[in-house]
Write a protein that holds these residues in place. Structure first.
Motif, mmCIF file in Angstrom:
data_model
loop_
_atom_site.group_PDB
_atom_site.id
_atom_site.type_symbol
_atom_site.label_atom_id
_atom_site.label_comp_id
_atom_site.label_asym_id
_atom_site.label_seq_id
_atom_site.Cartn_x
_atom_site.Cartn_y
_atom_site.Cartn_z
ATOM 1 N N LEU A 288 0.825 -1.207 0.000
ATOM 2 C CA LEU A 288 0.000 0.000 0.000
ATOM 3 C C LEU A 288 0.860 1.259 0.000
ATOM 4 N N ALA A 289 0.635 2.123 -0.979
ATOM 5 C CA ALA A 289 1.326 3.413 -1.016
ATOM 6 C C ALA A 289 0.557 4.406 -0.146
ATOM 7 N N LYS A 290 1.227 5.458 0.274
ATOM 8 C CA LYS A 290 0.590 6.507 1.085
ATOM 9 C C LYS A 290 -0.130 5.914 2.293
ATOM 10 N N TRP A 291 0.574 5.065 3.012
ATOM 11 C CA TRP A 291 -0.037 4.414 4.167
ATOM 12 C C TRP A 291 0.039 5.253 5.446
ATOM 13 N N GLY A 292 0.789 6.348 5.410
ATOM 14 C CA GLY A 292 0.881 7.207 6.586
ATOM 15 C C GLY A 292 2.258 7.258 7.205
ATOM 16 N N ALA A 293 3.294 7.023 6.398
ATOM 17 C CA ALA A 293 4.662 7.014 6.915
ATOM 18 C C ALA A 293 5.031 8.340 7.566
ATOM 19 N N GLU A 294 4.455 9.446 7.055
ATOM 20 C CA GLU A 294 4.797 10.766 7.579
ATOM 21 C C GLU A 294 4.369 10.944 9.040
ATOM 22 N N ASN A 295 3.441 10.097 9.500
ATOM 23 C CA ASN A 295 2.971 10.199 10.885
ATOM 24 C C ASN A 295 3.571 9.136 11.802
ATOM 25 N N ALA A 296 4.304 8.188 11.210
ATOM 26 C CA ALA A 296 4.740 7.015 11.971
ATOM 27 C C ALA A 296 5.717 7.338 13.097
ATOM 28 N N ALA A 297 6.617 8.284 12.874
ATOM 29 C CA ALA A 297 7.621 8.613 13.898
ATOM 30 C C ALA A 297 6.967 9.128 15.173
ATOM 31 N N GLU A 298 5.810 9.784 15.021
ATOM 32 C CA GLU A 298 5.101 10.347 16.179
ATOM 33 C C GLU A 298 3.922 9.475 16.599
ATOM 34 N N ASP A 299 3.901 8.234 16.170
ATOM 35 C CA ASP A 299 2.787 7.344 16.499
ATOM 36 C C ASP A 299 2.576 7.275 18.008
ATOM 37 N N LYS A 300 1.385 7.610 18.457
ATOM 38 C CA LYS A 300 1.105 7.690 19.897
ATOM 39 C C LYS A 300 1.160 6.337 20.584
ATOM 40 N N TYR A 301 1.090 5.260 19.782
ATOM 41 C CA TYR A 301 1.133 3.915 20.363
ATOM 42 C C TYR A 301 2.527 3.286 20.281
ATOM 43 N N GLY A 302 3.470 4.010 19.709
ATOM 44 C CA GLY A 302 4.850 3.538 19.642
ATOM 45 C C GLY A 302 5.031 2.251 18.861
ATOM 46 N N ARG A 303 4.232 2.066 17.811
ATOM 47 C CA ARG A 303 4.269 0.787 17.096
ATOM 48 C C ARG A 303 5.527 0.594 16.263
ATOM 49 N N PHE A 304 6.149 1.682 15.817
ATOM 50 C CA PHE A 304 7.196 1.542 14.808
ATOM 51 C C PHE A 304 8.600 1.705 15.385
ATOM 52 N N TRP A 305 8.803 1.186 16.592
ATOM 53 C CA TRP A 305 10.107 1.305 17.247
ATOM 54 C C TRP A 305 11.184 0.475 16.553
ATOM 55 N N ARG A 306 10.793 -0.509 15.782
ATOM 56 C CA ARG A 306 11.794 -1.309 15.065
ATOM 57 C C ARG A 306 12.307 -0.588 13.819
ATOM 58 N N GLY A 307 11.609 0.424 13.399
ATOM 59 C CA GLY A 307 11.937 1.151 12.179
ATOM 60 C C GLY A 307 10.675 1.516 11.427
ATOM 61 N N ILE A 308 10.766 2.561 10.613
ATOM 62 C CA ILE A 308 9.607 3.015 9.851
ATOM 63 C C ILE A 308 9.685 2.448 8.440
ATOM 64 N N PRO A 309 8.666 1.710 8.016
ATOM 65 C CA PRO A 309 8.664 1.145 6.662
ATOM 66 C C PRO A 309 8.690 2.255 5.604
ATOM 67 N N PRO A 310 9.076 1.915 4.375
ATOM 68 C CA PRO A 310 9.121 2.915 3.292
ATOM 69 C C PRO A 310 7.766 3.591 3.103
ATOM 70 N N LYS A 311 7.799 4.875 2.781
ATOM 71 C CA LYS A 311 6.545 5.614 2.658
ATOM 72 C C LYS A 311 5.689 5.130 1.498
ATOM 73 N N GLY A 312 6.297 4.480 0.508
ATOM 74 C CA GLY A 312 5.530 3.994 -0.635
ATOM 75 C C GLY A 312 5.158 2.531 -0.552
ATOM 76 N N ASN A 313 5.364 1.905 0.605
ATOM 77 C CA ASN A 313 5.097 0.464 0.728
ATOM 78 C C ASN A 313 4.727 0.127 2.170
ATOM 79 N N GLY A 314 3.452 -0.182 2.393
ATOM 80 C CA GLY A 314 2.963 -0.369 3.756
ATOM 81 C C GLY A 314 2.944 -1.784 4.277
ATOM 82 N N ASP A 315 3.584 -2.734 3.567
ATOM 83 C CA ASP A 315 3.521 -4.137 4.016
ATOM 84 C C ASP A 315 3.983 -4.301 5.459
ATOM 85 N N TYR A 316 5.172 -3.764 5.775
ATOM 86 C CA TYR A 316 5.701 -3.939 7.130
ATOM 87 C C TYR A 316 5.001 -3.038 8.144
ATOM 88 N N ALA A 317 4.289 -2.024 7.676
ATOM 89 C CA ALA A 317 3.486 -1.221 8.603
ATOM 90 C C ALA A 317 2.356 -2.079 9.170
#
Length: 504
Positions: A288-317
């Motif tokens: 999925l493109a445009k999955w919300g990578a621009e908001n991931a660093a500030e995710d209030k639930y801290g889900r992306f502590w392992r790293g932020i997936p590419p902004k154009g590919n939401g599989d690992y999100a």
């Protein structure tokens, strides 16, 4: 008159004929919403009619007691809002408006369970066309469903028929099918690999019309228990309502289904934190493109502590979200993924390596190509178990099972299928966790590290088929024997052509 007792096959056939016959020029991906909504309307009306008849037999002419009892039942059909009452007005020019009014009344009378569930607008000119065309479709639907008595149909049969219709519409909807269902035979395997058990909380963060989630619950029922709870979230508002109907028809009124964007607005929460589940299953949208990578660093639930997936590919999100909603040291999940998830580098490679170092990846199952309406590419199932992480009951199990099942299918046109035998072979191999020549390999952490944390299945399962050796000398001898015969036939052909006057 005794109500018709349908077998599953009979009901599937009669409902599909009714649902499909009025389609006309409306696209299958849109028309399904009207046909399935009409089915739901007819089912509720028929069941309510039976309930009212039983109450009349019990309370006679005491209308007050009858109405009071009706209003405390599972659902309530208010006066002038049943299918039969709408059918009596079938020739009215405003039949679409009449259907809408009846459905809104049912929603208002059952707000806690059915509010907003009748999402299809039967008076929508933009979708259904001018009054003449629109009314014809509605009347055809009403006539066909009027001929079907659903009053004595059991929940398991009507529920299965509903999912059958969804899949039938999906086969006609092409790439749009992926928006609302996962092919049943694949969903059955995904549900089975998740190993749900009595008492489990089961979730699907991309629930679609709910088939995969219900099949996961069915795995618990096969163990003789109804002790499980279902949760789901779906971003598409129309598909969300189809899911609610599906849950209701399967008797899962208590299922909690939310509507919204899972990655950017997760709604399955407890005390403002992500709910934790025993089992998670999903078939998220691929890459999925445009999955919300621009908001991931500030995710209030801290889900992306392992790293932020590419902004154009939401599989690992999606995968990361699912892992974070599993119960620590206990939760299990199965997710359908494109093969790129197994080997792509960059940010995805780092996240994959982190999962492996946490020891939570249990198995990777490669499936055949041409299984889905949405794509012909082969896909994989990723199996994750947090019981393998430090402190979990399985923390000493360090290996990863690779199953190369790309040849386990029944060929078909336009799509292939997984037979029960194919699914059982894959599942039993998963349970046994043993090496099987050219089919499965149990890889150690050292092997995976040597492969730079690449999980491409063919790196671990040798699928090379040795070609039969060719005897060169014998082949030349055979050619030598054939040459004189070929020369004789050539001369004979020339004579025939000359006799026919084609050549001089």
């Amino acid at each position: 008159m005794t109500a018709k007792q349908y077998t599953q096959e009979e009901l599937n056939k009669v409902l599909w004929n009714a649902a499909d016959s009025a389609r006309g020029t409306v696209d299958a991906s849109v028309y399904k919403d009207y046909a399935l909504t009409m089915l739901f309307f007819k089912y509720l009306s028929d069941k309510s009619k039976v309930e009212q008849q039983k109450l009349k037999e019990r309370f006679g002419d005491d209308e007050g007691r009858i109405q009071a009892k009706i209003k405390t039942s599972r659902f309530y059909i208010p006066k002038n809002s049943s299918f039969d009452e709408v059918y009596m007005q079938i020739e009215n020019d405003n039949i679409g408006e009449i259907v809408n009014t009846a459905m809104r009344a049912i929603e208002d009378a059952n707000k806690s369970k059915l509010d907003g569930v009748f999402h299809a607008d039967f008076n929508n000119e933009a979708i259904l066309g001018k009054p003449e065309q629109r009314n014809k479709m509605i009347r055809d639907l009403l006539k066909d469903f009027n001929a079907i008595d659903l009053s004595e149909v059991k929940e398991d049969i009507i529920g299965n028929s509903y999912m059958y219709l969804i899949e039938k519409f999906g086969s006609d909807a092409g790439k749009k099918a992926g928006e609302f269902f996962t092919k049943r035979e694949v969903a059955q395997l995904v549900a089975k690999l998740a190993r749900p058990k009595p008492g489990d909380r089961i979730a699907d963060c991309c629930v679609g019309s709910g088939g995969l989630l219900l099949l996961a619950g069915e795995e618990v029922r096969k163990q003789g228990s109804d002790n499980f709870a279902l949760y789901g979230q779906e971003s598409n508002s129309t598909t969300y309502q189809l899911c609610r109907m599906n849950m209701f028809l399967h008797g899962m009124d208590s299922a909690r289904i939310e509507q919204g964007d899972t990655l950017n607005n997760p709604l399955l929460l407890e005390k403002d934190e992500l709910m934790k589940f025993d089992v998670v299953v999903a078939n998220p949208p691929f890459s999925l493109a445009k999955w919300g990578a621009e908001n991931a660093a500030e995710d209030k639930y801290g889900r992306f502590w392992r790293g932020i997936p590419p902004k154009g590919n939401g599989d690992y999100a999606f995968i990361t979200h699912m892992v974070e909603t599993l119960k620590p040291k206990a939760g299990r999940m199965t997710v359908i993924v494109p093969h790129g998830v197994l080997f792509r580098g960059g940010a995805e490679g780092k996240i994959r390596r982190q999962f492996l170092e946490e020891n939570i990846i249990e198995a990777v199952v490669g499936l055949p190509g041409k299984l889905f309406q949405t794509t012909d590419i082969p896909v994989a199932i990723l199996v994750i178990d947090r019981a393998r992480e430090k402190g979990g009951a399985r923390e000493d199990e360090k290996d990863v099972l690779f199953i190369e099942a790309s040849k386990e299918f029944k060929p078909g046109k336009p799509k292939n299928s997984l037979t029960p035998e194919n699914r059982e072979k894959i599942f039993q191999t998963f349970l046994e966790r043993k090496n099987v020549e050219k089919f499965a390999h149990l890889a150690t952490p050292e092997e995976i590290k040597e492969n730079d944390y690449n999980l491409n299945i063919t790196r671990y399962v040798d699928t090379f088929e040795e070609e039969e050796e060719v005897d060169i000398a014998a082949t030349i001898e055979e050619i030598d024997k054939l040459n004189p015969e070929l020369e004789r036939l050539e001369q004979q052909m020339k004579r025939y052509l000359k006799d026919l006057g084609i050549v001089e």
